[in-house]
Design a protein around this motif. Structure first.
Motif, PDB file in Angstrom:
ATOM      1  N   ALA A  81       0.833  -1.203   0.000  1.00  0.00           N
ATOM      2  CA  ALA A  81       0.000   0.000   0.000  1.00  0.00           C
ATOM      3  C   ALA A  81       0.871   1.257   0.000  1.00  0.00           C
ATOM      4  O   ALA A  81       0.521   2.265  -0.615  1.00  0.00           O
ATOM      5  CB  ALA A  81      -0.939  -0.010   1.199  1.00  0.00           C
ATOM      6  N   VAL A  82       2.013   1.194   0.658  1.00  0.00           N
ATOM      7  CA  VAL A  82       2.944   2.331   0.671  1.00  0.00           C
ATOM      8  C   VAL A  82       3.479   2.586  -0.726  1.00  0.00           C
ATOM      9  O   VAL A  82       3.606   3.742  -1.150  1.00  0.00           O
ATOM     10  CB  VAL A  82       4.094   2.094   1.679  1.00  0.00           C
ATOM     11  CG1 VAL A  82       5.175   3.145   1.555  1.00  0.00           C
ATOM     12  CG2 VAL A  82       3.548   2.052   3.093  1.00  0.00           C
ATOM     13  N   ASP A  83       3.785   1.520  -1.464  1.00  0.00           N
ATOM     14  CA  ASP A  83       4.247   1.679  -2.844  1.00  0.00           C
ATOM     15  C   ASP A  83       3.205   2.415  -3.683  1.00  0.00           C
ATOM     16  O   ASP A  83       3.533   3.310  -4.458  1.00  0.00           O
ATOM     17  CB  ASP A  83       4.534   0.320  -3.494  1.00  0.00           C
ATOM     18  CG  ASP A  83       5.725  -0.394  -2.895  1.00  0.00           C
ATOM     19  OD1 ASP A  83       6.689   0.280  -2.472  1.00  0.00           O
ATOM     20  OD2 ASP A  83       5.693  -1.641  -2.861  1.00  0.00           O
ATOM     21  N   ILE A  84       1.950   2.022  -3.519  1.00  0.00           N
ATOM     22  CA  ILE A  84       0.864   2.649  -4.268  1.00  0.00           C
ATOM     23  C   ILE A  84       0.747   4.123  -3.882  1.00  0.00           C
ATOM     24  O   ILE A  84       0.623   4.993  -4.739  1.00  0.00           O
ATOM     25  CB  ILE A  84      -0.475   1.911  -4.030  1.00  0.00           C
ATOM     26  CG1 ILE A  84      -0.398   0.459  -4.506  1.00  0.00           C
ATOM     27  CG2 ILE A  84      -1.633   2.652  -4.678  1.00  0.00           C
ATOM     28  CD1 ILE A  84      -0.317   0.264  -5.989  1.00  0.00           C
ATOM     29  N   ALA A  85       0.811   4.410  -2.588  1.00  0.00           N
ATOM     30  CA  ALA A  85       0.722   5.799  -2.125  1.00  0.00           C
ATOM     31  C   ALA A  85       1.876   6.633  -2.684  1.00  0.00           C
ATOM     32  O   ALA A  85       1.678   7.772  -3.120  1.00  0.00           O
ATOM     33  CB  ALA A  85       0.714   5.859  -0.598  1.00  0.00           C
ATOM     34  N   ASN A  86       3.076   6.068  -2.684  1.00  0.00           N
ATOM     35  CA  ASN A  86       4.232   6.773  -3.248  1.00  0.00           C
ATOM     36  C   ASN A  86       4.037   7.013  -4.743  1.00  0.00           C
ATOM     37  O   ASN A  86       4.388   8.084  -5.265  1.00  0.00           O
ATOM     38  CB  ASN A  86       5.521   5.990  -3.008  1.00  0.00           C
ATOM     39  CG  ASN A  86       5.966   6.027  -1.572  1.00  0.00           C
ATOM     40  OD1 ASN A  86       5.605   6.917  -0.814  1.00  0.00           O
ATOM     41  ND2 ASN A  86       6.743   5.043  -1.169  1.00  0.00           N
ATOM     42  N   ALA A  87       3.483   6.034  -5.438  1.00  0.00           N
ATOM     43  CA  ALA A  87       3.238   6.176  -6.877  1.00  0.00           C
ATOM     44  C   ALA A  87       2.258   7.309  -7.144  1.00  0.00           C
ATOM     45  O   ALA A  87       2.475   8.131  -8.042  1.00  0.00           O
ATOM     46  CB  ALA A  87       2.707   4.867  -7.453  1.00  0.00           C
TER      47      ALA A  87
END
Length: 108
Positions: A81-87
């Motif tokens: 989910a952090v990867d998605i938020a960073n994206a």
């Protein structure tokens, strides 16, 4: 916009919007993005999720096609989910770059 005017706007943000604003400001200071990487020769040099070959533009395009964050996490089990938020933060900060990458890859 003056700092005083900006302060009023920042204080009016919701808690989650404030987190995103802090993340954008911190990342812009060093021009580095936590969890996002660009490497010549990898994914055409496009911004991607660190330690993957998943470009940010692919996630943005998937979202435009109706994929939810949950769908993306299922489709790409190595993402968090952090990867998605960073994206999303990166895509919001560099919309022209992402749009250019989408256009370039649609033509290919």
């Amino acid at each position: 916009m003056t700092l005083k005017e900006l302060k009023q706007h920042l204080l009016a943000l919701s808690p989650s919007e404030k987190v995103k604003a802090i993340q954008l400001l911190a990342q812009s200071l060093g021009n580095t993005w936590q969890g996002i990487k660009k490497t010549p020769g990898v994914c055409g040099g496009d911004a991607r999720i660190t330690n993957t070959r998943i470009p940010i533009w692919v996630l943005v395009e998937a979202c435009r096609l109706g994929y939810s964050d949950s769908d993306l996490l299922k489709s790409y089990p190595t993402l968090s989910a952090v990867d998605i938020a960073n994206a999303w933060a990166y895509a919001q900060a560099y919309p022209d770059e992402i749009e250019c990458a989408i256009q370039r890859n649609e033509a290919a």
